[in-house]
Design a protein around this motif. Structure first.
Motif, short mmCIF file in Angstrom:
data_model
loop_
_atom_site.label_atom_id
_atom_site.label_comp_id
_atom_site.label_asym_id
_atom_site.label_seq_id
_atom_site.Cartn_x
_atom_site.Cartn_y
_atom_site.Cartn_z
N MET A 1 0.86 -1.18 0.00
CA MET A 1 0.00 0.00 0.00
C MET A 1 0.90 1.24 0.00
SD MET A 1 -3.24 0.72 2.51
CE MET A 1 -3.83 -0.94 2.26
N ASP A 2 0.59 2.16 -0.86
CA ASP A 2 1.37 3.40 -0.99
C ASP A 2 1.21 4.25 0.27
OD1 ASP A 2 2.45 5.88 -1.65
OD2 ASP A 2 1.39 6.04 -3.55
N PRO A 3 2.30 4.58 0.97
CA PRO A 3 2.21 5.39 2.20
C PRO A 3 1.50 6.73 1.98
CG PRO A 3 4.42 4.48 1.97
CD PRO A 3 3.68 4.17 0.69
N PHE B 1 -9.91 12.73 5.94
CA PHE B 1 -10.91 11.87 5.34
C PHE B 1 -10.97 11.99 3.83
CE2 PHE B 1 -12.08 12.25 9.76
CZ PHE B 1 -12.24 10.91 10.09
N THR B 2 -10.03 12.75 3.27
CA THR B 2 -9.88 12.87 1.82
C THR B 2 -8.39 12.79 1.51
OG1 THR B 2 -9.77 15.27 1.92
CG2 THR B 2 -11.95 14.30 1.55
N ILE B 3 -8.09 12.41 0.29
CA ILE B 3 -6.71 12.39 -0.19
C ILE B 3 -6.70 13.21 -1.47
CG2 ILE B 3 -4.78 10.98 -0.99
CD1 ILE B 3 -5.98 8.66 0.69
N GLU B 4 -5.93 14.29 -1.44
CA GLU B 4 -5.91 15.21 -2.58
C GLU B 4 -5.53 14.47 -3.86
OE1 GLU B 4 -3.77 19.35 -3.93
OE2 GLU B 4 -3.86 18.85 -1.81
N GLY B 5 -6.32 14.69 -4.90
CA GLY B 5 -6.07 14.07 -6.20
C GLY B 5 -6.71 12.70 -6.36
N TYR B 6 -7.41 12.24 -5.32
CA TYR B 6 -8.06 10.93 -5.37
C TYR B 6 -9.51 11.06 -4.92
CZ TYR B 6 -3.45 8.80 -5.78
OH TYR B 6 -2.22 8.43 -6.22
N ARG B 7 -10.31 10.10 -5.36
CA ARG B 7 -11.68 10.04 -4.87
C ARG B 7 -11.97 8.63 -4.37
NH1 ARG B 7 -15.68 8.12 -8.38
NH2 ARG B 7 -14.86 7.42 -10.36
N VAL B 8 -12.75 8.55 -3.34
CA VAL B 8 -13.13 7.26 -2.77
C VAL B 8 -14.20 6.63 -3.67
CG1 VAL B 8 -14.21 6.08 -0.80
CG2 VAL B 8 -12.60 7.97 -0.40
N VAL B 9 -13.91 5.41 -4.15
CA VAL B 9 -14.88 4.72 -5.00
C VAL B 9 -15.59 3.61 -4.23
CG1 VAL B 9 -13.77 5.31 -7.17
CG2 VAL B 9 -13.12 3.20 -5.99
N ARG B 10 -15.00 3.19 -3.12
CA ARG B 10 -15.64 2.15 -2.30
C ARG B 10 -15.13 2.24 -0.87
NH1 ARG B 10 -14.76 -3.47 -4.51
NH2 ARG B 10 -13.77 -4.01 -2.57
N GLN B 11 -16.04 2.22 0.07
CA GLN B 11 -15.68 2.22 1.49
C GLN B 11 -15.82 0.79 1.99
OE1 GLN B 11 -17.34 5.39 3.85
NE2 GLN B 11 -17.53 4.03 5.60
N ALA C 1 -6.42 -3.85 6.40
CA ALA C 1 -6.94 -3.14 5.22
C ALA C 1 -6.65 -3.93 3.93
CB ALA C 1 -6.33 -1.74 5.14
N ARG C 2 -5.45 -4.46 3.82
CA ARG C 2 -5.09 -5.26 2.63
C ARG C 2 -6.00 -6.48 2.51
NH1 ARG C 2 0.07 -4.71 4.84
NH2 ARG C 2 1.15 -2.94 3.95
N GLU C 3 -6.28 -7.13 3.64
CA GLU C 3 -7.15 -8.31 3.62
C GLU C 3 -8.55 -7.97 3.09
OE1 GLU C 3 -7.13 -9.71 7.66
OE2 GLU C 3 -5.06 -10.45 7.51
N LEU C 4 -8.99 -6.75 3.31
CA LEU C 4 -10.31 -6.32 2.81
C LEU C 4 -10.27 -5.84 1.37
CD1 LEU C 4 -11.66 -4.34 5.92
CD2 LEU C 4 -12.19 -6.70 5.23
N GLY C 5 -9.05 -5.71 0.80
CA GLY C 5 -8.92 -5.26 -0.58
C GLY C 5 -8.74 -3.77 -0.74
N ALA D 1 -10.90 1.74 5.86
CA ALA D 1 -10.33 1.15 4.66
C ALA D 1 -11.18 1.55 3.46
CB ALA D 1 -10.27 -0.36 4.78
N VAL D 2 -10.52 2.01 2.40
CA VAL D 2 -11.22 2.44 1.21
C VAL D 2 -10.46 2.03 -0.04
CG1 VAL D 2 -12.34 4.44 2.30
CG2 VAL D 2 -10.09 4.71 1.24
N VAL D 3 -11.17 2.06 -1.16
CA VAL D 3 -10.56 1.92 -2.46
C VAL D 3 -10.65 3.30 -3.10
CG1 VAL D 3 -10.68 0.84 -4.74
CG2 VAL D 3 -11.19 -0.50 -2.67
#
Length: 109
Positions: free
Chosen positions: A1-3, A10-20, A72-76, A103-105
């Motif tokens: 997982m990228d650090p 609750f947000t990561i700049e440049g990314y959007r949450v597609v699945r919680q 988190a990895r175990e959940l995908g 954990a999010v995608v």
């Protein structure tokens, strides 16, 4: 997982949450050894940073962080948001350390 995709926000700049995927956590219960207590006691006589306890705390936090990421990895998940730490003294010399988040995608926006 990228650090860069592990965040206390609750947000990561440049990314959007597609699945919680839900809550993930890592937990460690640590105790101080007799030798550690003795050396910590000696260090406390002189004041300043008590390095033996600092190392113990850092190790406990690192272990809980890694356990949370594994969960988190175990959940995908490819990211964890809202990361927090908590610590509770269960009894004298015995401390629970918890690291948790959501954990999010995510994908680039």
């Amino acid at each position: 997982m990228d650090p860069a995709l592990i965040s206390t926000t609750f947000t990561i700049e440049g990314y959007r949450v597609v699945r919680q995927l839900g809550l993930v956590r890592g937990i460690v219960v640590r105790s101080r050894s007799i030798v550690g207590n003795f050396l910590g006691g000696l260090q406390s006589l002189f004041g300043g940073n008590i390095t033996i306890y600092t190392r113990l705390c850092e190790r406990a936090r690192a272990d809980t962080y890694e356990a949370m990421l594994e969960h988190a990895r175990e959940l995908g998940a490819n990211a964890v948001i809202g990361v927090r730490y908590d610590a509770t003294e269960i009894m004298t010399g015995l401390t629970e350390v918890l690291c948790y988040g959501t954990a999010v995608v995510v994908e680039r926006s």
